[in-house]
Design an enzyme around this catalytic site. Structure first.
Site, PDB file in Angstrom:
ATOM      1  N   CYS A 132     -43.293  17.564 -44.391  1.00  0.00           N
ATOM      2  CA  CYS A 132     -44.639  17.356 -44.924  1.00  0.00           C
ATOM      3  C   CYS A 132     -44.703  16.047 -45.722  1.00  0.00           C
ATOM      4  O   CYS A 132     -43.737  15.633 -46.341  1.00  0.00           O
ATOM      5  CB  CYS A 132     -45.097  18.476 -45.840  1.00  0.00           C
ATOM      6  SG  CYS A 132     -44.982  20.100 -45.110  1.00  0.00           S
ATOM      7  N   ARG A 173     -43.525  12.489 -41.182  1.00  0.00           N
ATOM      8  CA  ARG A 173     -42.888  13.625 -41.865  1.00  0.00           C
ATOM      9  C   ARG A 173     -43.381  14.971 -41.331  1.00  0.00           C
ATOM     10  O   ARG A 173     -42.830  16.012 -41.654  1.00  0.00           O
ATOM     11  CB  ARG A 173     -43.187  13.552 -43.367  1.00  0.00           C
ATOM     12  CG  ARG A 173     -42.712  12.286 -44.025  1.00  0.00           C
ATOM     13  CD  ARG A 173     -43.044  12.297 -45.493  1.00  0.00           C
ATOM     14  NE  ARG A 173     -42.323  13.315 -46.195  1.00  0.00           N
ATOM     15  CZ  ARG A 173     -41.112  13.185 -46.682  1.00  0.00           C
ATOM     16  NH1 ARG A 173     -40.484  12.032 -46.563  1.00  0.00           N
ATOM     17  NH2 ARG A 173     -40.526  14.173 -47.304  1.00  0.00           N
ATOM     18  N   TRP A 215     -45.746  19.943 -41.745  1.00  0.00           N
ATOM     19  CA  TRP A 215     -44.781  20.346 -40.723  1.00  0.00           C
ATOM     20  C   TRP A 215     -44.497  21.812 -41.023  1.00  0.00           C
ATOM     21  O   TRP A 215     -43.889  22.131 -42.044  1.00  0.00           O
ATOM     22  CB  TRP A 215     -43.510  19.507 -40.824  1.00  0.00           C
ATOM     23  CG  TRP A 215     -42.523  19.765 -39.725  1.00  0.00           C
ATOM     24  CD1 TRP A 215     -42.512  19.195 -38.489  1.00  0.00           C
ATOM     25  CD2 TRP A 215     -41.391  20.644 -39.769  1.00  0.00           C
ATOM     26  NE1 TRP A 215     -41.457  19.674 -37.752  1.00  0.00           N
ATOM     27  CE2 TRP A 215     -40.749  20.564 -38.515  1.00  0.00           C
ATOM     28  CE3 TRP A 215     -40.867  21.504 -40.727  1.00  0.00           C
ATOM     29  CZ2 TRP A 215     -39.612  21.297 -38.198  1.00  0.00           C
ATOM     30  CZ3 TRP A 215     -39.729  22.237 -40.413  1.00  0.00           C
ATOM     31  CH2 TRP A 215     -39.110  22.118 -39.161  1.00  0.00           C
ATOM     32  N   ASN A 228     -44.533  20.032 -50.524  1.00  0.00           N
ATOM     33  CA  ASN A 228     -43.522  19.722 -49.518  1.00  0.00           C
ATOM     34  C   ASN A 228     -42.248  20.428 -49.949  1.00  0.00           C
ATOM     35  O   ASN A 228     -41.751  20.158 -51.040  1.00  0.00           O
ATOM     36  CB  ASN A 228     -43.318  18.198 -49.467  1.00  0.00           C
ATOM     37  CG  ASN A 228     -42.121  17.781 -48.640  1.00  0.00           C
ATOM     38  OD1 ASN A 228     -41.744  18.469 -47.707  1.00  0.00           O
ATOM     39  ND2 ASN A 228     -41.525  16.660 -48.984  1.00  0.00           N
ATOM     40  N   GLY A 229     -41.735  21.341 -49.138  1.00  0.00           N
ATOM     41  CA  GLY A 229     -40.527  22.082 -49.519  1.00  0.00           C
ATOM     42  C   GLY A 229     -40.691  23.539 -49.144  1.00  0.00           C
ATOM     43  O   GLY A 229     -41.555  23.894 -48.344  1.00  0.00           O
ATOM     44  N   GLU A 271     -25.519  10.383 -28.402  1.00  0.00           N
ATOM     45  CA  GLU A 271     -26.732   9.771 -28.950  1.00  0.00           C
ATOM     46  C   GLU A 271     -27.751   9.488 -27.838  1.00  0.00           C
ATOM     47  O   GLU A 271     -28.952   9.710 -28.009  1.00  0.00           O
ATOM     48  CB  GLU A 271     -26.349   8.493 -29.715  1.00  0.00           C
ATOM     49  CG  GLU A 271     -27.491   7.683 -30.291  1.00  0.00           C
ATOM     50  CD  GLU A 271     -28.400   8.444 -31.266  1.00  0.00           C
ATOM     51  OE1 GLU A 271     -28.079   9.571 -31.671  1.00  0.00           O
ATOM     52  OE2 GLU A 271     -29.466   7.891 -31.586  1.00  0.00           O
ATOM     53  N   LYS A 291     -31.490  11.048 -27.737  1.00  0.00           N
ATOM     54  CA  LYS A 291     -32.711  10.223 -27.649  1.00  0.00           C
ATOM     55  C   LYS A 291     -33.600  10.733 -26.532  1.00  0.00           C
ATOM     56  O   LYS A 291     -34.796  10.872 -26.693  1.00  0.00           O
ATOM     57  CB  LYS A 291     -32.370   8.747 -27.362  1.00  0.00           C
ATOM     58  CG  LYS A 291     -31.844   7.898 -28.482  1.00  0.00           C
ATOM     59  CD  LYS A 291     -32.749   7.689 -29.648  1.00  0.00           C
ATOM     60  CE  LYS A 291     -32.715   8.806 -30.617  1.00  0.00           C
ATOM     61  NZ  LYS A 291     -31.835   8.781 -31.747  1.00  0.00           N
ATOM     62  N   GLU A 315     -35.169  14.339 -27.282  1.00  0.00           N
ATOM     63  CA  GLU A 315     -36.155  14.488 -28.356  1.00  0.00           C
ATOM     64  C   GLU A 315     -37.501  13.831 -28.050  1.00  0.00           C
ATOM     65  O   GLU A 315     -38.521  14.298 -28.529  1.00  0.00           O
ATOM     66  CB  GLU A 315     -35.601  14.042 -29.714  1.00  0.00           C
ATOM     67  CG  GLU A 315     -35.415  12.577 -29.909  1.00  0.00           C
ATOM     68  CD  GLU A 315     -34.876  12.239 -31.299  1.00  0.00           C
ATOM     69  OE1 GLU A 315     -35.220  12.917 -32.265  1.00  0.00           O
ATOM     70  OE2 GLU A 315     -34.117  11.260 -31.400  1.00  0.00           O
ATOM     71  N   HIS A 374     -14.099  20.338 -16.963  1.00  0.00           N
ATOM     72  CA  HIS A 374     -13.867  21.665 -17.546  1.00  0.00           C
ATOM     73  C   HIS A 374     -15.142  22.506 -17.572  1.00  0.00           C
ATOM     74  O   HIS A 374     -15.220  23.471 -18.326  1.00  0.00           O
ATOM     75  CB  HIS A 374     -13.286  21.523 -18.958  1.00  0.00           C
ATOM     76  CG  HIS A 374     -11.973  20.808 -18.969  1.00  0.00           C
ATOM     77  ND1 HIS A 374     -10.809  21.369 -18.494  1.00  0.00           N
ATOM     78  CD2 HIS A 374     -11.652  19.546 -19.352  1.00  0.00           C
ATOM     79  CE1 HIS A 374      -9.825  20.501 -18.604  1.00  0.00           C
ATOM     80  NE2 HIS A 374     -10.308  19.376 -19.115  1.00  0.00           N
ATOM     81  N   LYS A 376     -39.616  13.196 -39.030  1.00  0.00           N
ATOM     82  CA  LYS A 376     -38.643  12.144 -39.301  1.00  0.00           C
ATOM     83  C   LYS A 376     -37.649  12.571 -40.360  1.00  0.00           C
ATOM     84  O   LYS A 376     -36.459  12.281 -40.276  1.00  0.00           O
ATOM     85  CB  LYS A 376     -39.406  10.903 -39.762  1.00  0.00           C
ATOM     86  CG  LYS A 376     -38.538   9.705 -40.049  1.00  0.00           C
ATOM     87  CD  LYS A 376     -38.078   9.077 -38.768  1.00  0.00           C
ATOM     88  CE  LYS A 376     -37.158   7.907 -38.977  1.00  0.00           C
ATOM     89  NZ  LYS A 376     -36.341   7.674 -37.769  1.00  0.00           N
TER      90      LYS A 376
HETATM   91  O1  M6R Z   1     -32.623  10.859 -42.182  1.00  0.00           O
HETATM   92  P1  M6R Z   1     -31.366  11.357 -41.574  1.00  0.00           P
HETATM   93  O2  M6R Z   1     -30.537  10.294 -40.988  1.00  0.00           O
HETATM   94  O3  M6R Z   1     -30.568  12.208 -42.527  1.00  0.00           O
HETATM   95  O4  M6R Z   1     -31.832  12.310 -40.402  1.00  0.00           O
HETATM   96  C1  M6R Z   1     -30.922  13.067 -39.671  1.00  0.00           C
HETATM   97  C2  M6R Z   1     -31.563  13.612 -38.416  1.00  0.00           C
HETATM   98  O5  M6R Z   1     -32.630  14.458 -38.737  1.00  0.00           O
HETATM   99  C3  M6R Z   1     -32.082  12.493 -37.513  1.00  0.00           C
HETATM  100  O6  M6R Z   1     -31.081  11.592 -37.182  1.00  0.00           O
HETATM  101  C4  M6R Z   1     -32.672  13.089 -36.218  1.00  0.00           C
HETATM  102  O7  M6R Z   1     -31.660  13.645 -35.445  1.00  0.00           O
HETATM  103  C5  M6R Z   1     -33.433  11.995 -35.460  1.00  0.00           C
HETATM  104  N1  M6R Z   1     -34.693  12.480 -35.016  1.00  0.00           N
HETATM  105  C6  M6R Z   1     -32.699  11.489 -34.290  1.00  0.00           C
HETATM  106  O8  M6R Z   1     -33.409  10.526 -33.586  1.00  0.00           O
END
Ligand code: M6R
Length: 610
Positions: free
Chosen positions: A2, A27, A74, A100-101, A483, A487, A490, A506, A605
């Protein structure tokens, strides 16, 4: 997660709040709302969906106000809906609250309030706070003290802002576990979850710490702890500019941030390389070098993309420093009572510096006496402030939900930390200088890769309809496989798995047929021949292969469907190059599928909930 924003002053706050919410939308973006208090009336406007929807609604109503708060949500407790959207209000609709929380003890608080006759309309944990503050207000407290008393009963995390029609000259904010910043203007003040919502108006900010509460008027702010102790806060100058948080002509933040990488990685190493000594200079670690060098063990803890960066970091540190290093998901680390001693150094990596699991893991390691280092992007973030020492990655604001330039900058910082430690161990001056030379050449090499954007876009066209992907790499390129897969999944919602290439036999090899695209990261290093064999194995089973290969490779192209060539560099720096085509591939596939790459579904984010 949020995002929260607020304004008090002489201007009409509505466009300021809407603009601020748009900047905070990374957020969370499932619903949004404003709470406005005027001399003659007060009003809450809420909507399901993005801030743009709320903006339309607000325009139709044509309201003005000089005191207001705004929220982009969120969902945690309760589905995205108008009722569950913030602000939440008291029964009389005179007190507005955004949060937020997570209020962990909301059920017991709710029961107590229900006994007193309070009625609840939403499924959220937050609504409890609005009624609890109302309860203390009715005991003839001021808003400030009503909020303070209420928070003393709360377990969980919060960044909150509250306004009340009975005290129209103030916003009360408080923080525990979720970020909150006050923006200081001239005869006007602001509050927000982070500075990106404020920097169009002011560069002077005050960061609240956990357990702190503030009363903000148009001309002043006063801070205390929620236990009523006085505290004096320092005013900080923010360095981020407005250009850093706009798309700069690109269709998406993600593309802008991918394209930013020559500059962002340059910034992450600027002033930190000392060629003559073959070493790095990291001001943020000054005074802690001895303790780091003498660590019995290094542990790296993070989530998501930052965890992948940590995995590359593990390979670098073990290879060049000889210090046993391990990587742990912060979410696992915090709950499994890890064996940590004061001889350990724990490195916490986080772009946002606010990830709840990473922050909790940091607090756990600190409690156990380890040296805790933060590797963060957001200056002044919770993890940066909570760590004993640390290194900023200086990638600049990253707004696209999919992390791109932060990942490469994190890898640069791990190279710098490795250099620093390794030169005091067995790395020779010449080896140190070789690494520095290669680091200095990265910018140009990244530019060469980015020039292939159109080629990668064309390749992406061939894979848009795929339902699954495998990403395979070995050694330094194994974390890159993870990674690349993250990408893709997501932002394109295509199922993708990253594996060490040798693990394929395996299990995952059973998945391979002519419908299964396999992305190999197959650049020239000590694993090259083995990876070529893995490519043959996939080919023999008719898998479709896209390979990221070295510029001068003349073998692999004949065996695979598509190749993307990247320049060669020092093996430990290769992930900084090999990940970039994978970022572009994911981006183009998602765009071609018509998806919102900057705000993928269900994600935010900054993950400030567990
Ligand atoms: O802000 P942070 O680096 O701690 O965030 C960690 C993950 O939430 C963040 O890397 C997430 O996996 C991204 N959406 C990846 O693109």
């Amino acid at each position: 997660m949020c995002g929260i924003v607020g304004y008090i002053g002489a201007k009409n706050c509505v466009p300021i709040l809407i603009e601020g919410l748009k900047r905070l939308e990374y957020r969370g973006y499932d619903s949004a709302g404003l709470g406005l208090i005027n001399s003659d009336h007060c009003e809450v406007i809420k909507n399901k969906g993005k801030v743009a929807e709320l903006e339309k609604l607000v325009h139709q109503k044509n309201i003005q106000s000089s005191l207001g708060i705004g929220h982009t949500r969120w969902a945690t407790h309760g589905e995205p809906s108008v009722i569950n959207a913030h602000p939440h209000v008291n029964k009389e609709k005179t007190l507005f609250l955004i949060h937020n929380g997570i209020i962990e003890n909301y059920l017991s608080l709710k029961k107590g309030l229900e006994v007193e006759g309070y009625q609840f309309v939403s499924e959220t944990d937050t609504e409890v706070l609005a009624h609890l503050i109302d309860h203390y207000l009715k005991l003839k407290n001021s808003l400030f003290h009503a909020v303070r008393y209420a928070l003393n009963e709360v377990e969980g995390t919060y960044g909150i802002a509250v306004i009340y029609n009975g005290e129209k000259d103030k916003i009360v904010v408080a923080k525990k576990g979720s970020p909150l910043v006050i923006g200081i203007g001239e005869n006007e003040n602001y509050i927000a979850s982070d500075v990106t919502a404020l920097i169009a108006y002011t560069k002077q900010v005050v960061y609240l710490e956990d357990g702190e509460i503030a009363e903000i008027t148009a001309n002043s702010f006063k801070t205390k702890t929620i236990l009523d102790e006085d505290i004096i806060k320092e005013i900080n100058q923010v360095e981020v500019g407005i250009d850093d948080i706009t798309k700069g002509g690109y269709p998406h933040f993600m593309l802008k941030e991918i394209m930013d990488q020559p500059g962002s990685i340059f910034n992450s190493m600027r002033g930190r390389l000392v060629f003559d000594e073959g070493i790095s200079k990291l001001g943020g670690l000054q005074g802690f070098e001895e303790r780091i060098l003498n660590s019995r063990r290094i542990i790296i803890s993070a989530c998501g993309t930052s965890w992948h960066a940590g995995l590359v970091g593990e390979y670098m540190l073990e290879q060049y420093t000889g210090i046993p290093t391990e990587v742990d998901y912060a979410s696992e680390f915090r709950y499994r009572n890890p064996i940590i001693t004061k001889d350990d150094t724990v490195i916490f990596i986080s772009q946002s510096g606010e990830t709840a699991d990473t922050l909790a893991a940091l607090k756990e390691a600190k409690k156990k006496g380890a040296l805790c280092l933060g590797v963060c992007n957001v200056v002044g973030s919770s993890i940066a402030r909570e760590s004993h020492a640390g290194v900023y990655i200086h990638a600049g604001p990253e707004i696209g939900v999919a992390s791109t330039k932060a990942f490469t900058a994190q890898l640069v910082v791990f190279s710098l930390i490795t250099l620093l430690i390794a030169r005091s161990k067995s790395l020779s001056l010449q080896q140190g200088q070789e690494i520095i030379c290669e680091m200095q050449n990265l910018t140009k090499k990244i530019e060469t890769i980015l020039k292939q954007n159109e080629i990668i876009e064309k390749i992406a066209e061939q894979y848009v309809d795929s339902k699954n992907f495998l990403y395979l790499g070995r050694g330094y390129n194994f974390p890159v496989a993870l990674e690349g897969a993250l990408k893709l999944k997501e932002i394109s919602y295509i199922h993708a798995e990253g594996y060490p290439a040798a693990e394929m036999k395996h299990g995952p090899i059973a998945l391979i047929d002519d419908n299964m695209p396999v992305v190999f990261i197959a650049t020239k290093d000590y694993t090259y021949d083995k990876v070529v064999s893995n490519i043959q194995e996939v080919r023999a089973r008719k898998g479709r292969i896209l390979a990221i290969i070295s510029e001068d490779d003349d073998q692999i192209e004949k065996m695979v469907d598509h190749v993307i060539r990247v320049p060669q560099t020092h093996s430990m720096l290769m992930p900084i190059l090999t990940v970039i085509p994978l970022q572009l591939l994911a981006y183009h596939i998602a765009v071609k599928k018509g998806l919102n790459v900057d705000q993928p579904r269900n994600l935010a984010k900054s993950v400030t909930v567990e």
